[in-house]
Write a protein that holds these residues in place. Structure first.
Motif, PDB file in Angstrom:
ATOM      1  N   VAL A  39       0.784  -1.258  -0.102  1.00  0.00           N
ATOM      2  CA  VAL A  39       0.279   0.174  -0.066  1.00  0.00           C
ATOM      3  C   VAL A  39       0.900   1.383  -0.074  1.00  0.00           C
ATOM      4  CG1 VAL A  39      -0.225   0.672   2.204  1.00  0.00           C
ATOM      5  CG2 VAL A  39      -2.140   0.792   1.126  1.00  0.00           C
ATOM      6  N   CYS A  40       2.055   1.066   0.468  1.00  0.00           N
ATOM      7  CA  CYS A  40       2.812   2.319   0.678  1.00  0.00           C
ATOM      8  C   CYS A  40       2.990   3.084  -0.633  1.00  0.00           C
ATOM      9  CB  CYS A  40       4.267   2.071   1.128  1.00  0.00           C
ATOM     10  SG  CYS A  40       5.242   3.390   1.381  1.00  0.00           S
ATOM     11  N   PRO A  41       2.595   4.292  -0.713  1.00  0.00           N
ATOM     12  CA  PRO A  41       2.616   5.195  -2.194  1.00  0.00           C
ATOM     13  C   PRO A  41       4.077   5.389  -2.440  1.00  0.00           C
ATOM     14  CG  PRO A  41       1.858   6.637  -0.307  1.00  0.00           C
ATOM     15  CD  PRO A  41       2.087   5.047   0.216  1.00  0.00           C
ATOM     16  N   LYS A  42       5.129   5.565  -1.342  1.00  0.00           N
ATOM     17  CA  LYS A  42       6.314   6.062  -1.820  1.00  0.00           C
ATOM     18  C   LYS A  42       7.343   4.551  -2.006  1.00  0.00           C
ATOM     19  CE  LYS A  42       8.097   9.645  -1.355  1.00  0.00           C
ATOM     20  NZ  LYS A  42       8.533  10.824  -1.790  1.00  0.00           N
ATOM     21  N   GLY A  43       6.875   3.686  -1.755  1.00  0.00           N
ATOM     22  CA  GLY A  43       8.058   2.678  -1.560  1.00  0.00           C
ATOM     23  C   GLY A  43       8.875   2.790  -0.559  1.00  0.00           C
ATOM     24  N   ALA A  44       8.430   3.207   0.609  1.00  0.00           N
ATOM     25  CA  ALA A  44       9.173   3.515   1.464  1.00  0.00           C
ATOM     26  C   ALA A  44       9.645   2.545   2.475  1.00  0.00           C
ATOM     27  CB  ALA A  44       8.759   4.760   2.500  1.00  0.00           C
ATOM     28  N   ILE A  45       9.019   1.399   2.472  1.00  0.00           N
ATOM     29  CA  ILE A  45       9.454   0.286   3.083  1.00  0.00           C
ATOM     30  C   ILE A  45       9.341  -1.063   2.040  1.00  0.00           C
ATOM     31  CG2 ILE A  45       8.518   0.749   5.384  1.00  0.00           C
ATOM     32  CD1 ILE A  45       5.736  -0.022   4.540  1.00  0.00           C
ATOM     33  N   LEU A  83      11.448   8.758   0.598  1.00  0.00           N
ATOM     34  CA  LEU A  83      11.326   9.036   1.902  1.00  0.00           C
ATOM     35  C   LEU A  83       9.732   8.680   2.223  1.00  0.00           C
ATOM     36  CD1 LEU A  83      12.563  12.593   2.963  1.00  0.00           C
ATOM     37  CD2 LEU A  83      13.345  10.295   3.581  1.00  0.00           C
ATOM     38  N   CYS A  84       9.640   8.225   3.531  1.00  0.00           N
ATOM     39  CA  CYS A  84       8.249   8.010   4.163  1.00  0.00           C
ATOM     40  C   CYS A  84       7.904   9.579   4.437  1.00  0.00           C
ATOM     41  CB  CYS A  84       8.351   7.409   5.410  1.00  0.00           C
ATOM     42  SG  CYS A  84       6.848   7.283   6.319  1.00  0.00           S
ATOM     43  N   ILE A  85       6.443   9.503   3.854  1.00  0.00           N
ATOM     44  CA  ILE A  85       5.580  10.813   4.099  1.00  0.00           C
ATOM     45  C   ILE A  85       4.819  10.784   5.212  1.00  0.00           C
ATOM     46  CG2 ILE A  85       5.904  11.775   1.794  1.00  0.00           C
ATOM     47  CD1 ILE A  85       3.170  10.255   1.421  1.00  0.00           C
ATOM     48  N   GLY A  86       4.905   9.827   6.103  1.00  0.00           N
ATOM     49  CA  GLY A  86       4.074   9.677   7.324  1.00  0.00           C
ATOM     50  C   GLY A  86       2.475   9.766   7.029  1.00  0.00           C
ATOM     51  N   CYS A  87       2.151   8.970   5.822  1.00  0.00           N
ATOM     52  CA  CYS A  87       0.734   9.103   5.549  1.00  0.00           C
ATOM     53  C   CYS A  87       0.063   8.048   6.327  1.00  0.00           C
ATOM     54  CB  CYS A  87       0.655   8.619   4.399  1.00  0.00           C
ATOM     55  SG  CYS A  87       0.966   7.006   3.796  1.00  0.00           S
ATOM     56  N   GLY A  88       0.768   6.991   6.880  1.00  0.00           N
ATOM     57  CA  GLY A  88      -0.182   5.970   7.834  1.00  0.00           C
ATOM     58  C   GLY A  88      -0.756   4.981   7.288  1.00  0.00           C
ATOM     59  N   MET A  89      -0.696   4.804   5.966  1.00  0.00           N
ATOM     60  CA  MET A  89      -1.546   3.938   5.160  1.00  0.00           C
ATOM     61  C   MET A  89      -0.847   2.515   5.514  1.00  0.00           C
ATOM     62  SD  MET A  89      -3.614   5.312   3.288  1.00  0.00           S
ATOM     63  CE  MET A  89      -4.385   4.012   2.208  1.00  0.00           C
ATOM     64  N   CYS A  90       0.408   2.440   5.859  1.00  0.00           N
ATOM     65  CA  CYS A  90       0.755   1.045   6.392  1.00  0.00           C
ATOM     66  C   CYS A  90       0.270   0.881   7.750  1.00  0.00           C
ATOM     67  CB  CYS A  90       2.357   1.066   6.536  1.00  0.00           C
ATOM     68  SG  CYS A  90       2.727   2.406   7.433  1.00  0.00           S
ATOM     69  N   THR A 100       3.826   1.334  12.114  1.00  0.00           N
ATOM     70  CA  THR A 100       3.268   2.751  12.204  1.00  0.00           C
ATOM     71  C   THR A 100       4.456   3.795  11.938  1.00  0.00           C
ATOM     72  OG1 THR A 100       1.838   3.953  13.309  1.00  0.00           O
ATOM     73  CG2 THR A 100       3.537   3.022  14.770  1.00  0.00           C
ATOM     74  N   PRO A 101       3.967   4.716  11.342  1.00  0.00           N
ATOM     75  CA  PRO A 101       5.269   5.922  11.168  1.00  0.00           C
ATOM     76  C   PRO A 101       5.036   6.884  12.362  1.00  0.00           C
ATOM     77  CG  PRO A 101       3.379   6.389  10.126  1.00  0.00           C
ATOM     78  CD  PRO A 101       3.031   5.273  10.627  1.00  0.00           C
ATOM     79  N   ARG A 102       6.313   7.116  12.894  1.00  0.00           N
ATOM     80  CA  ARG A 102       6.399   8.262  14.065  1.00  0.00           C
ATOM     81  C   ARG A 102       7.080   9.435  13.680  1.00  0.00           C
ATOM     82  NH1 ARG A 102       3.128   6.203  17.383  1.00  0.00           N
ATOM     83  NH2 ARG A 102       3.589   4.095  18.307  1.00  0.00           N
TER      84      ARG A 102
HETATM   85  S1  SF4 Z   1       3.571   6.135   6.416  1.00  0.00           S
HETATM   86 FE1  SF4 Z   1       3.860   3.973   5.899  1.00  0.00          FE
HETATM   87  S2  SF4 Z   1       2.540   3.780   3.931  1.00  0.00           S
HETATM   88 FE2  SF4 Z   1       3.095   5.843   4.407  1.00  0.00          FE
HETATM   89  S3  SF4 Z   1       4.840   6.389   3.459  1.00  0.00           S
HETATM   90 FE3  SF4 Z   1       5.502   5.827   5.285  1.00  0.00          FE
HETATM   91  S4  SF4 Z   1       5.769   3.705   5.050  1.00  0.00           S
HETATM   92 FE4  SF4 Z   1       4.675   4.182   3.366  1.00  0.00          FE
END
Ligand code: SF4
Ligand code: SF4
Lengths: 546, 379
Positions: A39-45, A83-90, A100-102
């Protein structure tokens, strides 16, 4: 052993504590279902293979040794592009609350690397400035203790509509009624208008949801809500549908989508609510619109008459015209004429010190149906970060100056001023909007608030999310990618739109009733507002109260 | 909330009769002031020619008095009659009242053959000029300057004021008398701010509060019409809106109600002239009154009227018989003024009504906003 020199550490190499958002992942809960990475839109994980040493200590044989296990786990990328954008979708999709993002509390070092490939940072959203806005601090204080029996917001009838369109002076109206002259078209609309978000910026599902919601507000709830298209045209089926009357069509310097609109005129079943001619936008004053290539899908390309997958920047000004006076004059007259002088046409400008001059030109322009002023806190689908954060003019003082200027000429009734830019930024939408109205606006446009309230946009003023420009909107609000926008159910958006407007309507009444107002919106009722800030009170010509 | 009383009769009567109505409704106000408007004048010791404008007001000092009389002479107004109030000071608190006056003048020769409009313009100019003469030390309060109309305002309980000025002695009579028993509601005590308000023959008074005051005032001020100034009370704008409707827009009296409390869209959709009225509502949007009000007024031709706010949040009723009618906030007020009336004609208007008592005073006209609007251009 790997030599340290052989590990690539570049100028922009970062470690996870340098990041604005740090992913917290609990190995013990994770079942590796892969939902988060998908689900991560940024490929941050990413799922990555790791090897862990398991110390092996045999006490009796006095021997030490190591075992190793290999396993799969979730790791965060530190590449600034991902970069993770903190959207919290994960976190939203994880079945086990394992991720969870912090917010990173350390210095956000990524700020120094937001110009990779020589491009300064671009993003969507709005100005990253937190805390209460000026509008949040204005309170309504002229509580009418003499209005006894007081008005009851729940039981009395209230008129909560406003006029969109030029209003003649009473003398002129009577003269033209007698002589059969032209009476400029007007509309009675709900004073909170869904601001211009284009059909390219929004996903088809979002746009459809908004339109359905607006239609429901009008046809079922009796709230005459209208929405503006933004520059980018309007789907051809809508142009030929009876819903067009709830739509303000925008034309901007790129003229995107106007071929379709002009072609549809002979087949229109009804007239649009109004035409907005965009000269400027509060979020990026001096810039034109910008739809980045990521979002120029086949549908958008067809609608706008452009090739697929190319950036679509509009020029900052209408390039076919020399000056603002000439431009305003010609555009307003031409568009008014195109719709047989039956549709209000008004310009939208970014708040600036010259707003008053624009307004004074409009006063003498018989085709001008209003003025829309957009302040620095306005949102956008894409702009340079520096424009959004640091360029512009707040809307409150600009609108107030314009209103007082009109009042001086005895014309405050005639050219309605609409305000936009940060209305409802912190959630206080009715309060912010009514404060603007009492400062002199006839109504307000709300964009970002609607995205947040009706579609759950994740962006905030701490630079969370804000990837609207890239077409990877995790909620599917501002994406043209079907895989993403199918996440958004238009029916649910429509439901939220109607809930939002019903509640704004109630709050508007709750503000009007104690002030003893019910028959008309308290436009310019500046005796009813105050602020605990002497400088702001003086500047806005309202009361200082503390 | 203040109480209002209006009496209109073919035969002139003493203003004291209306004060008794105020007394009957005494519980409804705080006695912070009284305003009186008399129209259709008769003086016991003078055969009054109703073409003579009457200047009424207060000179607070001797100096102010001379300044006023000098100015009138300078402008070549010829004094025809100077009413002497048989004053009984001591009953009221105010002390700085050098002289109450009510003086009838003949207009300067050059206005003798002028149109009424020109004469009215001059009278307004003169009133404003006199108002400007007033300074803080030498205050001059001018209530009205117009033919056949006189005004009195004072701080205190209505009866006491009536006694102070000896209004019971029959020296002064009129065919219409409007009275209100209170200061203005929004701001500090101000003599001038007592209702009724007056401009060019048009006068209204209100029991309520005008919460839309600031936007309406700002709009009227922007019209740059000489008389639209002052605004010491939130309700003064009601008078000016009536003036604006009748004199500037030249619309019939019925338009007043459509301007201050327009019908809703659904109501207009059914109205025979809905389109015109919707247009009128839009161009006069800033004149919509909010907050609770009953507006009672009179016009130069001795028409009287009563209208309610949109929600009818203020009481008012009308009663009477052929030849004499009364409007008051409460039934006891009407009863005090016209005890021998035909009670079957009593009427309490609802929100859509305008009660009009025409100059012939035979019967009431009850005009509803849902009725066709009496104007050719609206058809
Ligand atoms: S909060 Fe989760 S889903 Fe959103 S960008 Fe960061 S890692 Fe990806
Ligand atoms: S959720 Fe979508 S619309 Fe909201 S800030 Fe993120 S990308 Fe933009």
């Amino acid at each position: 052993m790997v030599s340290v020199r052989s590990v690539s550490v570049g100028p922009s190499s970062l470690t996870s504590t340098d990041l604005p958002w740090i992913i917290e992942h609990r190995e013990d809960r994770c079942t590796l279902c892969g939902n988060c990475t998908a689900v991560c839109p940024k490929g941050a994980i990413r799922l990555s293979h790791m090897r862990q040493r398991l110390p092996k200590l045999d006490v009796f044989s006095k021997q030490r040794g190591s075992d190793y296990r290999t396993f799969t786990g979730i790791r965060q990328e530190t590449d600034p592009a991902k970069l993770c954008i903190g959207c919290g979708m994960c976190a939203m999709v994880c079945p086990n609350e394992a991720i969870t993002p912090r917010p990173g509390t350390n210095e956000n070092r990524t700020l120094f690397f937001e110009n990779r490939k020589g491009e300064p940072m671009k993003r969507g959203g709005r100005r990253n400035a937190t805390g209460p806005t000026l509008l949040d601090r204005i309170i309504f204080h002229r509580i009418s203790m003499l209005t006894d029996p007081a008005l009851d917001a729940g039981r009395h009838e209230f008129t909560t509509t406003t006029t969109l369109g030029r209003i003649l002076s009473p003398e002129e109206f009577l003269k033209r009624t007698v002589s059969g002259g032209w009476i400029p078209p007007t509309r009675e609309v709900f004073p909170f208008i869904i601001g211009s978000m284009s059909f390219g910026a929004l996903s088809p599902n979002m746009w459809l949801g908004l339109l359905q919601g607006v239609a429901y507000c009008n046809e079922v709830l009796g709230l005459p809500v209208v929405m503006c298209t933004g520059e980018g045209g309007c789907p051809p089926w809508v142009l030929r549908s009876p819903y067009l009357k709830y739509i303000v069509l925008q034309i901007a310097s790129g003229y995107f989508g106007w071929d379709e609109i002009i072609r549809a005129i002979p087949e229109m079943q009804c007239l649009p609510a109004a035409i907005e001619v965009k000269y400027g936008q509060g979020a990026k004053p001096g810039d034109g619109g910008l739809l980045m290539w990521h979002k120029v899908s086949k549908l958008i390309a067809r609608l706008r008459g452009v090739p697929e997958g190319v950036d679509l920047p509009s020029p900052p000004v209408h390039q076919t015209l020399y000056s603002i006076e000439e431009s305003v004059m010609k555009m307003l007259q031409t568009l008014s004429m195109a719709f047989e002088h039956k549709v209000p046409v008004y310009p939208k400008i970014s708040a600036s010190t010259s707003a008053k001059s624009v307004l004074n030109n409009l006063v003498r322009n018989p085709y001008a149906a209003g003025l829309m002023i957009d302040g620095i806190d306005g949102g956008t689908g894409a702009a340079y970060n520096v424009s959004m954060d640091a360029t512009g003019h707040p809307v409150a003082s600009c609108v107030r100056d314009c209103y007082l200027d009109l009042a001086k000429q005895g014309k405050q009734n005639e050219i309605p001023i609409f305000a936009a830019g940060g209305i409802g930024k912190n959630g206080n939408v009715a309060q912010n909007g009514m404060a603007m109205i009492m400062l002199g606006a006839s109504g307000v446009h709300i964009g970002k608030f609607i995205m947040q309230a009706a579609a759950g946009c994740l962006g905030n003023e701490k630079n969370r999310c804000n990837v609207c420009n890239l077409g990877i909107c995790p909620k599917g609000i501002t994406s043209q990618n079907p895989k993403l926008y199918r996440r958004l159910d238009p029916d649910k958006v429509a439901e939220r739109v109607s809930e939002v407007f019903m509640s704004i309507n109630t709050e508007v009444k709750k503000i009007m009733a104690p002030l003893g107002r019910s028959q008309s919106l308290p436009i310019g009722m500046s005796d009813a507002i105050g602020i605990a800030d002497q400088a702001a009170a003086d500047r806005l010509h309202i009361q200082y109260i503390c | 909330m203040c109480r209002l009383a209006l009496k209109t009769a073919r035969e002139p009567f003493s203003p004291y009769e209306v004060l008794t109505a105020m007394e009957a409704m005494k519980e409804g106000y705080d006695g912070s002031g009284l305003g009186l408007l008399l129209r259709g004048m008769e003086f016991e010791d003078f055969k009054y020619n109703p073409r003579f404008p009457i200047l009424s007001g207060i000179a607070h000092t001797e100096k102010a008095w001379y300044r006023m009389t000098d100015y009138m002479e300078e402008m070549e107004y010829e004094l025809k009659y100077d009413h002497r109030f048989a004053m009984q000071p001591g009953l009221i608190d105010s002390t700085d009242r050098y002289r109450y006056f009510m003086r009838a003048y003949r207009m300067p020769v050059e206005f003798r053959d002028e149109s009424d409009e020109m004469r009215e313009t001059e009278l307004l100019r003169a009133r404003l000029a006199l108002r400007k003469l007033s300074t803080v030390e030498d205050q001059l309060t001018i209530f009205s300057f117009y033919p056949d109309v006189a005004m009195i305002k004072e701080v205190g309980w209505p009866m006491q004021i009536g006694d102070t000025l000896c209004l019971h002695d029959g020296q002064l009579k009129s065919r219409i008398c409007m009275a209100q028993g209170r200061q203005n509601t929004n701001y500090g005590i101000n003599l001038y701010a007592c209702h009724p308000f007056f401009i060019q023959g048009i006068s209204t008074m209100t029991n309520g509060e005008n919460t839309a005051f600031v936007p309406i005032r700002d709009w009227l001020l922007g019209k740059n019409f000489a008389g639209y100034t002052g605004y010491q009370s939130d309700s003064e704008v009601f008078t000016h809106i009536l003036h604006y409707t009748l004199k500037q827009l030249k619309l019939p009296l019925q338009a007043y109600k459509h301007i201050i409390t327009p019908l809703s869209n659904t109501e207009l959709a059914k109205h025979p002239q809905g389109e015109f009225l919707a247009g009128l509502r839009q161009v006069c949007k800033r004149l919509i009154i909010d907050g609770p009000n009953a507006v009672i007024g009179t016009l130069p031709d001795e028409t009287s009227l009563l209208v309610m706010d949109q929600k009818k949040l203020r009481p008012a009723m009308v009663g009477g018989r052929d030849g004499v009618w009364g409007i008051a906030s409460e039934m006891c007020g009407v009863q005090a003024m016209i005890p021998d009336r035909d009670t079957s004609l009593d009427f309490q208007p609802m929100r859509e009504h305008t009660v009009i008592i025409p100059p012939h005073r035979k019967e009431l006209e009850i005009w509803s906003q849902y009725d066709p609007f009496p104007l050719a251009l609206a058809a």
